[in-house]
Design an enzyme around this catalytic site. Structure first.
Site, PDB file in Angstrom:
ATOM      1  N   TYR A  58      -8.989   1.480   3.028  1.00 41.83           N
ATOM      2  CA  TYR A  58      -8.929   0.302   3.894  1.00 41.83           C
ATOM      3  C   TYR A  58     -10.140   0.202   4.813  1.00 41.83           C
ATOM      4  O   TYR A  58     -10.367  -0.839   5.430  1.00 41.83           O
ATOM      5  CB  TYR A  58      -7.646   0.304   4.737  1.00 41.83           C
ATOM      6  CG  TYR A  58      -6.359   0.249   3.927  1.00 41.83           C
ATOM      7  CD1 TYR A  58      -6.390   0.004   2.563  1.00 41.83           C
ATOM      8  CD2 TYR A  58      -5.129   0.443   4.525  1.00 41.83           C
ATOM      9  CE1 TYR A  58      -5.228  -0.033   1.815  1.00 41.83           C
ATOM     10  CE2 TYR A  58      -3.947   0.395   3.786  1.00 41.83           C
ATOM     11  CZ  TYR A  58      -4.015   0.165   2.421  1.00 41.83           C
ATOM     12  OH  TYR A  58      -2.856   0.127   1.683  1.00 41.83           O
ATOM     13  N   LYS A  95      -3.699  12.377  -5.217  1.00 43.93           N
ATOM     14  CA  LYS A  95      -3.846  12.024  -6.634  1.00 43.93           C
ATOM     15  C   LYS A  95      -4.997  12.890  -7.170  1.00 43.93           C
ATOM     16  O   LYS A  95      -6.016  12.399  -7.668  1.00 43.93           O
ATOM     17  CB  LYS A  95      -4.132  10.512  -6.747  1.00 43.93           C
ATOM     18  CG  LYS A  95      -4.119   9.959  -8.150  1.00 43.93           C
ATOM     19  CD  LYS A  95      -2.727   9.893  -8.771  1.00 43.93           C
ATOM     20  CE  LYS A  95      -2.815   9.386 -10.207  1.00 43.93           C
ATOM     21  NZ  LYS A  95      -1.554   9.577 -10.953  1.00 43.93           N
ATOM     22  N   ASP A 151       2.351   9.477  -7.509  1.00 41.86           N
ATOM     23  CA  ASP A 151       3.273   8.764  -8.402  1.00 41.86           C
ATOM     24  C   ASP A 151       4.606   9.514  -8.491  1.00 41.86           C
ATOM     25  O   ASP A 151       5.684   8.906  -8.472  1.00 41.86           O
ATOM     26  CB  ASP A 151       2.659   8.535  -9.803  1.00 41.86           C
ATOM     27  CG  ASP A 151       1.834   9.710 -10.300  1.00 41.86           C
ATOM     28  OD1 ASP A 151       1.563  10.633  -9.498  1.00 41.86           O
ATOM     29  OD2 ASP A 151       1.469   9.721 -11.488  1.00 41.86           O
ATOM     30  N   ASP A 172       0.743   4.053   3.415  1.00 42.24           N
ATOM     31  CA  ASP A 172       1.161   2.670   3.649  1.00 42.24           C
ATOM     32  C   ASP A 172       2.330   2.329   2.719  1.00 42.24           C
ATOM     33  O   ASP A 172       3.381   1.834   3.136  1.00 42.24           O
ATOM     34  CB  ASP A 172      -0.054   1.755   3.362  1.00 42.24           C
ATOM     35  CG  ASP A 172       0.205   0.313   3.746  1.00 42.24           C
ATOM     36  OD1 ASP A 172       1.220   0.050   4.407  1.00 42.24           O
ATOM     37  OD2 ASP A 172      -0.621  -0.550   3.386  1.00 42.24           O
ATOM     38  N   ASP A 182       6.748   2.510   3.624  1.00 38.54           N
ATOM     39  CA  ASP A 182       7.631   1.347   3.450  1.00 38.54           C
ATOM     40  C   ASP A 182       8.767   1.679   2.490  1.00 38.54           C
ATOM     41  O   ASP A 182       9.911   1.272   2.704  1.00 38.54           O
ATOM     42  CB  ASP A 182       6.846   0.141   2.912  1.00 38.54           C
ATOM     43  CG  ASP A 182       6.329  -0.732   4.050  1.00 38.54           C
ATOM     44  OD1 ASP A 182       6.288  -0.237   5.202  1.00 38.54           O
ATOM     45  OD2 ASP A 182       5.966  -1.894   3.800  1.00 38.54           O
TER      46      ASP A 182
END
Ligand code: NAD
Length: 366
Positions: A146, A195, A227, A251, A255
């Site tokens: 980001y 990852k 994942d 992020d 959620d």
């Protein structure tokens, strides 16, 4: 203990829910012998109305002069409020982004805790929920994808967009230390999510986390691919204590984790820098649809105040007292409108209460 607390009540339901959190803090202060001193700080739409900008330099200075900041929420109805006719950098949310940057808040903490009494709001099956879960998502907030360089260009006649994901060992080390520190205050387990089978930034992440882990021999740690973590959160959320991860993975995972706990009105959060300073706020927004009606759920803000006591002031016993008072009130059947039983569920022993009454009930049980 003397604590200087900056208070950003903000917009919409912000002033209503912050009033209840202060009520509970004052009760903690008088019971445990602490003095909480509050400084009101303007930010968001109310600051635009008063000063023309969402956050003034004076407001930043007041926040920096505080030991911690407790916030309600900012913003209004994004379709109808005149604040959203302003350029993006003059809108309410720009104030919050500027404050986070000015205070170097690089670590975001979001607990996901399932209350026994609110189990029905959890979309997972009973056998998965078991006796409930209690985890903390720790997300790096100022680096990664980001904040990396980005561009859109035409390459050989084809429009191509590029975003870059960069992490330095310094950025990883400081968030990892924070994650292990938090784990020491909890069940002493860290799941570091990356990852590393694909990304260089993740391979560095993993190496630095392993280095930091050596300083915390009491903490058990493991690495998990993002994942797999996304699957494990809905398959077996009980296995997690602290989930430590970079900005974009955090992020998405935070959620997902909050969704499995139910109502937005219950979700607290904290953003920390490398001192004891933190900004504590509910995860929800300013809820303009219910503002001024006295029905908003203040619990997320009250639990954010408990996080402030725990992480900025090391008042663990006092934080426990607030969290137990919240559990007690739920056990006694008190509910704000957002956590009332759904159609078809039993309402036996349930009492609907408004914002101020919920604050009173929790304060009385501290
Ligand atoms: P929202 O979270 O304000 O509201 C979504 C829904 O949840 C609404 O139906 C609302 O009534 C309900 N809700 C939220 N908090 C509640 C509470 N404590 N008790 C009971 N019900 C609650 O999201 P939105 O409507 O998308 O956004 C409204 C404004 O809030 C926007 O301006 C947005 O930018 C802003 N916002 C601010 C923050 C922040 O201050 N950090 C975070 C998210 C959104």
């Amino acid at each position: 203990m003397e604590c200087q607390i900056g208070v950003i009540a903000g917009d919409g339901i912000g002033p209503e829910i912050v009033t209840e959190a202060r009520k509970v803090l004052d009760r903690v202060g008088s019971k445990y012998g602490h003095s909480f001193h509050y400084t009101d700080i303007l930010m968001g739409g109310c600051s635009i109305d008063a000063t023309g900008v969402p956050l003034t330099d004076e407001a930043i200075a007041a926040a920096k002069a505080s030991d911690a900041v407790l916030m309600g929420s900012i913003g209004g109805n994004t379709s109808t409020s005149p604040w959203y006719k302003l350029p993006p950098d003059k809108r309410p949310e720009a104030g919050l982004l500027k404050l986070r940057k000015s205070l170097n808040l690089f670590a975001n903490l979001r607990p996901a805790y399932l209350y026994e009494e609110l189990k029905a709001a959890c979309p997972l099956r009973d056998d998965i929920i078991g006796s409930g879960f209690d985890m903390m998502i720790m997300r790096e907030l100022t680096g990664g994808l980001y904040f990396g360089e980005r561009k859109t260009e035409t390459v050989d006649g084809v429009v191509t967009a590029t975003d870059t994901l960069t992490y330095s060992e310094t950025e990883i080390r400081r968030i990892a230390k924070r994650g292990f520190d938090i784990a020491m205050k909890r069940r002493k387990k860290v799941t570091s999510v990356d990852k590393a089978n694909v990304l260089d930034s993740s391979r560095l992440w993993r190496k630095i986390v392993e280095e930091v882990a050596k300083d915390y021999p009491e903490v058990t740690y493991e690495h998990m691919l993002v994942d797999n973590c996304a699957m494990q959160l809905v398959k077996d959320p009980k296995q997690f204590d602290v989930i430590l991860t970079e900005n974009m993975f955090g992020d998405i995972l935070s959620d997902e984790a909050s969704m499995v706990t139910g109502s937005i009105g219950m979700l607290s959060s904290a953003s920390l820098n490398d001192t004891k300073f933190g900004l504590y706020e509910p995860s929800g927004g300013s809820a303009p649809d219910i503002a001024g009606k006295g029905i908003a759920n203040p619990i997320a803000t009250i639990l954010s105040a408990a996080m402030m006591l725990r992480y900025s002031f090391d008042l663990d016993k006092e934080a426990d007292a607030i969290e137990s008072a919240v559990k007690q009130v739920l056990k006694e059947g008190y509910r704000t409108i957002d956590i009332m039983p759904q159609a078809g569920e039993s309402t036996e022993g349930i009492t609907k209460v408004g914002t101020a009454r919920m604050g009173d009930l929790i304060a009385e049980r501290v």
